[in-house]
Design a protein around this motif. Structure first.
Motif, mmCIF file in Angstrom:
data_model
loop_
_atom_site.group_PDB
_atom_site.id
_atom_site.type_symbol
_atom_site.label_atom_id
_atom_site.label_comp_id
_atom_site.label_asym_id
_atom_site.label_seq_id
_atom_site.Cartn_x
_atom_site.Cartn_y
_atom_site.Cartn_z
ATOM 1 N N ALA A 1 0.836 -1.205 0.000
ATOM 2 C CA ALA A 1 0.000 0.000 0.000
ATOM 3 C C ALA A 1 0.871 1.255 0.000
ATOM 4 N N PHE A 2 1.951 1.226 0.765
ATOM 5 C CA PHE A 2 2.883 2.353 0.832
ATOM 6 C C PHE A 2 3.486 2.624 -0.550
ATOM 7 N N PHE A 3 3.903 1.556 -1.234
ATOM 8 C CA PHE A 3 4.455 1.718 -2.581
ATOM 9 C C PHE A 3 3.400 2.247 -3.552
ATOM 10 N N LEU A 4 2.199 1.700 -3.479
ATOM 11 C CA LEU A 4 1.132 2.173 -4.352
ATOM 12 C C LEU A 4 0.830 3.649 -4.119
ATOM 13 N N ASN A 5 0.835 4.060 -2.863
ATOM 14 C CA ASN A 5 0.566 5.451 -2.513
ATOM 15 C C ASN A 5 1.655 6.394 -3.024
ATOM 16 N N ASN A 6 2.867 5.899 -3.111
ATOM 17 C CA ASN A 6 4.010 6.723 -3.532
ATOM 18 C C ASN A 6 4.483 6.389 -4.946
ATOM 19 N N LYS A 7 3.649 5.701 -5.698
ATOM 20 C CA LYS A 7 4.019 5.223 -7.034
ATOM 21 C C LYS A 7 4.522 6.340 -7.941
ATOM 22 N N ASN A 8 3.807 7.436 -8.017
ATOM 23 C CA ASN A 8 4.203 8.529 -8.916
ATOM 24 C C ASN A 8 5.545 9.134 -8.521
ATOM 25 N N THR A 9 5.756 9.305 -7.241
ATOM 26 C CA THR A 9 7.032 9.857 -6.759
ATOM 27 C C THR A 9 8.180 8.918 -7.111
ATOM 28 N N LYS B 1 13.896 7.820 1.707
ATOM 29 C CA LYS B 1 13.510 9.104 2.305
ATOM 30 C C LYS B 1 11.999 9.248 2.494
ATOM 31 N N LEU B 2 11.228 8.358 1.907
ATOM 32 C CA LEU B 2 9.771 8.466 1.998
ATOM 33 C C LEU B 2 9.281 8.194 3.409
ATOM 34 N N GLY B 3 8.227 8.876 3.779
ATOM 35 C CA GLY B 3 7.586 8.658 5.073
ATOM 36 C C GLY B 3 6.093 8.845 4.936
#
Length: 109
Positions: free
Chosen positions: A44-52, A67-69
């Protein structure tokens, strides 16, 4: 994956997030009492940050990921909802395979 996932899994995301975020994540994991749920949360974390993540060049992807949080409570709620959807759409054989692997964090007992 070892570069970033080890910190996430061993600390259950606490190394990059606020106390409030960590408490919500821990409550979520305890409530569901599913040893594979942390993996669904990582997805879910990866999906949420997919565009970044996808906007990075190949040489900076790992640095970006480390660096993601999770910035706020609304994001936590979104991650929890996504993790539940991922779990619901995951074949039942996947958690069984995880239970047999050495990566599992929470013992069955």
């Amino acid at each position: 994956p070892e570069v970033y996932s080890t910190n996430w899994l061993l600390t259950v995301f606490s190394n990059k997030n606020s106390f409030e975020v960590c408490i919500l994540l821990y409550d979520f994991l305890i409530y569901y009492n599913d040893q594979a749920m942390i993996y669904y949360l990582v997805i879910a974390f990866f999906l949420n940050n997919k565009n970044t993540i996808l906007s990075q060049d190949i040489f900076h992807v790992v640095q970006c990921i480390t660096k993601l949080g999770i910035d706020d409570i609304e994001t936590v709620k979104k991650l929890m909802e996504t993790a539940i959807k991922v779990k619901e759409n995951t074949p039942y054989t996947v958690p069984a395979s995880l239970a047999q692997s050495t990566l599992i964090l929470f013992p069955l007992t």
